[in-house]
Design a protein around this motif. Structure first.
Motif, PDB file in Angstrom:
ATOM      1  N   LEU A 176       0.667  -1.273   0.114  1.00  0.00           N
ATOM      2  CA  LEU A 176      -0.130  -0.077   0.038  1.00  0.00           C
ATOM      3  C   LEU A 176       1.031   1.318   0.094  1.00  0.00           C
ATOM      4  CD1 LEU A 176      -2.460  -0.952   2.768  1.00  0.00           C
ATOM      5  CD2 LEU A 176      -3.081  -1.020   0.243  1.00  0.00           C
ATOM      6  N   VAL A 177       0.536   2.173  -0.610  1.00  0.00           N
ATOM      7  CA  VAL A 177       1.671   3.200  -1.015  1.00  0.00           C
ATOM      8  C   VAL A 177       0.233   4.435  -0.782  1.00  0.00           C
ATOM      9  CG1 VAL A 177       2.833   4.814  -2.344  1.00  0.00           C
ATOM     10  CG2 VAL A 177       3.090   2.345  -2.260  1.00  0.00           C
ATOM     11  N   GLU A 178       0.537   5.210   0.256  1.00  0.00           N
ATOM     12  CA  GLU A 178      -0.380   6.538   0.491  1.00  0.00           C
ATOM     13  C   GLU A 178       0.412   7.685  -0.055  1.00  0.00           C
ATOM     14  OE1 GLU A 178      -0.860   4.335   4.534  1.00  0.00           O
ATOM     15  OE2 GLU A 178       0.974   4.954   3.511  1.00  0.00           O
ATOM     16  N   SER A 179      -0.467   8.802  -0.183  1.00  0.00           N
ATOM     17  CA  SER A 179       0.155  10.052  -0.601  1.00  0.00           C
ATOM     18  C   SER A 179      -1.111  11.087  -0.222  1.00  0.00           C
ATOM     19  CB  SER A 179       0.202   9.897  -2.085  1.00  0.00           C
ATOM     20  OG  SER A 179      -0.806  10.101  -2.959  1.00  0.00           O
ATOM     21  N   GLY A 180      -0.700  12.381  -0.221  1.00  0.00           N
ATOM     22  CA  GLY A 180      -1.665  13.381  -0.052  1.00  0.00           C
ATOM     23  C   GLY A 180      -1.359  13.969   1.287  1.00  0.00           C
ATOM     24  N   GLY A 181      -0.571  13.688   2.046  1.00  0.00           N
ATOM     25  CA  GLY A 181      -0.626  14.534   3.354  1.00  0.00           C
ATOM     26  C   GLY A 181       0.306  15.896   2.976  1.00  0.00           C
ATOM     27  N   TYR A 231      -3.061   6.205   8.045  1.00  0.00           N
ATOM     28  CA  TYR A 231      -2.784   5.017   7.605  1.00  0.00           C
ATOM     29  C   TYR A 231      -3.725   4.409   6.889  1.00  0.00           C
ATOM     30  CZ  TYR A 231       1.111   5.051  10.996  1.00  0.00           C
ATOM     31  OH  TYR A 231       2.234   5.507  11.740  1.00  0.00           O
ATOM     32  N   CYS A 232      -3.224   3.682   5.657  1.00  0.00           N
ATOM     33  CA  CYS A 232      -4.285   2.974   4.692  1.00  0.00           C
ATOM     34  C   CYS A 232      -4.178   1.535   5.131  1.00  0.00           C
ATOM     35  CB  CYS A 232      -3.574   3.342   3.437  1.00  0.00           C
ATOM     36  SG  CYS A 232      -4.772   2.164   2.167  1.00  0.00           S
ATOM     37  N   TYR A 236      -3.593  -5.706   5.804  1.00  0.00           N
ATOM     38  CA  TYR A 236      -2.177  -4.875   5.413  1.00  0.00           C
ATOM     39  C   TYR A 236      -2.184  -3.392   5.618  1.00  0.00           C
ATOM     40  CZ  TYR A 236      -1.059  -9.391   3.021  1.00  0.00           C
ATOM     41  OH  TYR A 236      -0.690 -10.720   2.709  1.00  0.00           O
ATOM     42  N   TRP A 237      -1.140  -2.888   5.966  1.00  0.00           N
ATOM     43  CA  TRP A 237      -0.969  -1.518   6.305  1.00  0.00           C
ATOM     44  C   TRP A 237      -0.216  -0.718   5.487  1.00  0.00           C
ATOM     45  CZ3 TRP A 237      -4.240   0.724  10.134  1.00  0.00           C
ATOM     46  CH2 TRP A 237      -4.964  -0.148  10.715  1.00  0.00           C
ATOM     47  N   GLY A 238      -0.341   0.445   5.293  1.00  0.00           N
ATOM     48  CA  GLY A 238       0.638   1.286   4.478  1.00  0.00           C
ATOM     49  C   GLY A 238       1.639   1.832   5.647  1.00  0.00           C
ATOM     50  N   LYS A 239       2.623   2.639   5.110  1.00  0.00           N
ATOM     51  CA  LYS A 239       3.468   3.309   6.185  1.00  0.00           C
ATOM     52  C   LYS A 239       3.157   4.394   6.515  1.00  0.00           C
ATOM     53  CE  LYS A 239       7.554   1.159   3.806  1.00  0.00           C
ATOM     54  NZ  LYS A 239       8.946   1.556   3.061  1.00  0.00           N
ATOM     55  N   GLY A 240       2.053   5.129   6.140  1.00  0.00           N
ATOM     56  CA  GLY A 240       1.514   6.287   6.768  1.00  0.00           C
ATOM     57  C   GLY A 240       1.859   7.592   6.022  1.00  0.00           C
ATOM     58  N   THR A 241       1.062   8.755   5.910  1.00  0.00           N
ATOM     59  CA  THR A 241       1.224  10.024   5.519  1.00  0.00           C
ATOM     60  C   THR A 241       0.747  10.952   6.564  1.00  0.00           C
ATOM     61  OG1 THR A 241       0.869  11.379   3.578  1.00  0.00           O
ATOM     62  CG2 THR A 241      -1.056  10.110   4.378  1.00  0.00           C
ATOM     63  N   LEU A 242       1.592  11.865   6.728  1.00  0.00           N
ATOM     64  CA  LEU A 242       1.262  13.028   7.853  1.00  0.00           C
ATOM     65  C   LEU A 242       0.483  14.327   7.410  1.00  0.00           C
ATOM     66  CD1 LEU A 242       1.989  14.257  10.618  1.00  0.00           C
ATOM     67  CD2 LEU A 242       4.004  15.210   9.747  1.00  0.00           C
ATOM     68  N   VAL A 276      -1.884  22.036   6.347  1.00  0.00           N
ATOM     69  CA  VAL A 276      -2.853  22.793   5.749  1.00  0.00           C
ATOM     70  C   VAL A 276      -3.584  23.818   7.031  1.00  0.00           C
ATOM     71  CG1 VAL A 276      -4.471  20.877   6.181  1.00  0.00           C
ATOM     72  CG2 VAL A 276      -5.194  22.722   4.563  1.00  0.00           C
ATOM     73  N   GLN A 277      -4.166  24.820   6.634  1.00  0.00           N
ATOM     74  CA  GLN A 277      -4.728  25.707   7.657  1.00  0.00           C
ATOM     75  C   GLN A 277      -6.205  25.047   7.967  1.00  0.00           C
ATOM     76  OE1 GLN A 277      -4.871  29.648   6.125  1.00  0.00           O
ATOM     77  NE2 GLN A 277      -2.732  29.973   6.507  1.00  0.00           N
ATOM     78  N   PRO A 278      -6.467  25.406   9.234  1.00  0.00           N
ATOM     79  CA  PRO A 278      -7.850  25.002   9.743  1.00  0.00           C
ATOM     80  C   PRO A 278      -8.834  25.550   8.687  1.00  0.00           C
ATOM     81  CG  PRO A 278      -6.502  25.865  11.681  1.00  0.00           C
ATOM     82  CD  PRO A 278      -5.712  26.122  10.338  1.00  0.00           C
ATOM     83  N   GLY A 279      -9.949  24.576   8.484  1.00  0.00           N
ATOM     84  CA  GLY A 279     -10.877  24.955   7.544  1.00  0.00           C
ATOM     85  C   GLY A 279     -10.475  24.465   6.291  1.00  0.00           C
ATOM     86  N   GLY A 280      -9.363  24.006   6.051  1.00  0.00           N
ATOM     87  CA  GLY A 280      -8.901  23.654   4.542  1.00  0.00           C
ATOM     88  C   GLY A 280      -9.239  22.446   4.269  1.00  0.00           C
ATOM     89  N   SER A 281      -8.917  21.873   2.953  1.00  0.00           N
ATOM     90  CA  SER A 281      -9.175  20.609   2.595  1.00  0.00           C
ATOM     91  C   SER A 281      -7.881  19.689   2.086  1.00  0.00           C
ATOM     92  CB  SER A 281     -10.245  20.372   1.238  1.00  0.00           C
ATOM     93  OG  SER A 281     -11.257  21.217   1.995  1.00  0.00           O
ATOM     94  N   LEU A 282      -8.036  18.519   2.178  1.00  0.00           N
ATOM     95  CA  LEU A 282      -6.900  17.560   1.693  1.00  0.00           C
ATOM     96  C   LEU A 282      -7.589  16.295   1.034  1.00  0.00           C
ATOM     97  CD1 LEU A 282      -3.988  17.451   4.112  1.00  0.00           C
ATOM     98  CD2 LEU A 282      -3.959  18.693   1.843  1.00  0.00           C
ATOM     99  N   ARG A 283      -6.956  15.888   0.058  1.00  0.00           N
ATOM    100  CA  ARG A 283      -7.392  14.545  -0.246  1.00  0.00           C
ATOM    101  C   ARG A 283      -6.368  13.487  -0.147  1.00  0.00           C
ATOM    102  NH1 ARG A 283      -9.806  12.068  -5.859  1.00  0.00           N
ATOM    103  NH2 ARG A 283      -7.876  12.138  -6.735  1.00  0.00           N
ATOM    104  N   LEU A 284      -6.485  12.325   0.511  1.00  0.00           N
ATOM    105  CA  LEU A 284      -5.370  11.290   0.463  1.00  0.00           C
ATOM    106  C   LEU A 284      -5.873  10.192  -0.428  1.00  0.00           C
ATOM    107  CD1 LEU A 284      -5.064  11.018   4.242  1.00  0.00           C
ATOM    108  CD2 LEU A 284      -3.865  12.651   2.839  1.00  0.00           C
ATOM    109  N   SER A 285      -4.737   9.623  -0.821  1.00  0.00           N
ATOM    110  CA  SER A 285      -4.902   8.523  -1.890  1.00  0.00           C
ATOM    111  C   SER A 285      -4.018   7.436  -1.303  1.00  0.00           C
ATOM    112  CB  SER A 285      -4.342   8.843  -3.285  1.00  0.00           C
ATOM    113  OG  SER A 285      -5.272   9.963  -3.636  1.00  0.00           O
ATOM    114  N   CYS A 286      -4.561   6.075  -1.719  1.00  0.00           N
ATOM    115  CA  CYS A 286      -3.975   4.900  -1.284  1.00  0.00           C
ATOM    116  C   CYS A 286      -3.891   3.900  -2.402  1.00  0.00           C
ATOM    117  CB  CYS A 286      -4.601   4.447  -0.080  1.00  0.00           C
ATOM    118  SG  CYS A 286      -3.545   2.770   0.284  1.00  0.00           S
ATOM    119  N   VAL A 287      -2.917   3.403  -3.113  1.00  0.00           N
ATOM    120  CA  VAL A 287      -2.992   2.575  -4.221  1.00  0.00           C
ATOM    121  C   VAL A 287      -2.311   0.966  -3.643  1.00  0.00           C
ATOM    122  CG1 VAL A 287      -2.032   1.910  -6.420  1.00  0.00           C
ATOM    123  CG2 VAL A 287      -2.655   4.501  -5.829  1.00  0.00           C
TER     124      VAL A 287
END
Length: 120
Positions: free
Chosen positions: A4-9, A94-95, A109-115, A12-23
Motif C-alpha cells: 500500500l502506498v499513501e500520498s496526499g498528506g 494510515y491506509c 495490510y497497512w501502509g507506512k502512513g502519510t502525515l 494545511v490551515q484550519p478549515g482547509g481541505s486535503l485528499r489522501l490517496s492509497c494505491v
C-alpha cells in the motif's frame, strides 16, 4: 503479499481541505475492505473511515459530515476527501486493506502512513 502506498498528506490551515490517496498492489482473491486510520502523537491508532467491497461505508463520529471515503475499483485505490479540517485532525494517516487470499483466508495490510498537519 500486498503493498500500500499513501500520498496526499500535507500542512494545511484550519478549515482547509486535503485528499489522501492509497494505491494497493499485489496478489489477492478479493478485496474485502479498504480504510483509513489515524494516529496522533501519544495516542492509539483509530479508525477514520472504511469502505466495504459492496460500497458500504463507516465513519468515526468525529469526522462525519467532513470526510468522505471513496474507492476506484479499477485502480485498486481508496481516497479520503477531508474538508473543514481542524487542528485535532493532525495525525499520521494510515491506509489499511483487508483481502481474501487465494487460500481463502482474510489478511490485513497497512501502509507506512502519510502525515497530515492542520495548523495556522
Amino acid at each position: 503479499q500486498v503493498q500500500l502506498v499513501e500520498s496526499g498528506g500535507d500542512l494545511v490551515q484550519p478549515g482547509g481541505s486535503l485528499r489522501l490517496s492509497c494505491v494497493a498492489s499485489g496478489s489477492w482473491n478479493r478485496i474485502m475492505s479498504m480504510g483509513w486510520y489515524r494516529q496522533a502523537s501519544g495516542t492509539q491508532r483509530d479508525m477514520v473511515a472504511v469502505i466495504a467491497s459492496g460500497g458500504g461505508t463507516a465513519y468515526a463520529d468525529s469526522v462525519k459530515g467532513r470526510f468522505t471515503i471513496s474507492r476506484d475499483y479499477a485502480k485498486n485505490t481508496v481516497y479520503l476527501q477531508m474538508n473543514s479540517l481542524k487542528p485535532e485532525d493532525t495525525a499520521v494517516y494510515y491506509c489499511q486493506i483487508r483481502v481474501r487470499t487465494n487460500q481463502r483466508t482474510d489478511m490485513d495490510y497497512w501502509g507506512k502512513g502519510t502525515l497530515v498537519t492542520v495548523s495556522s
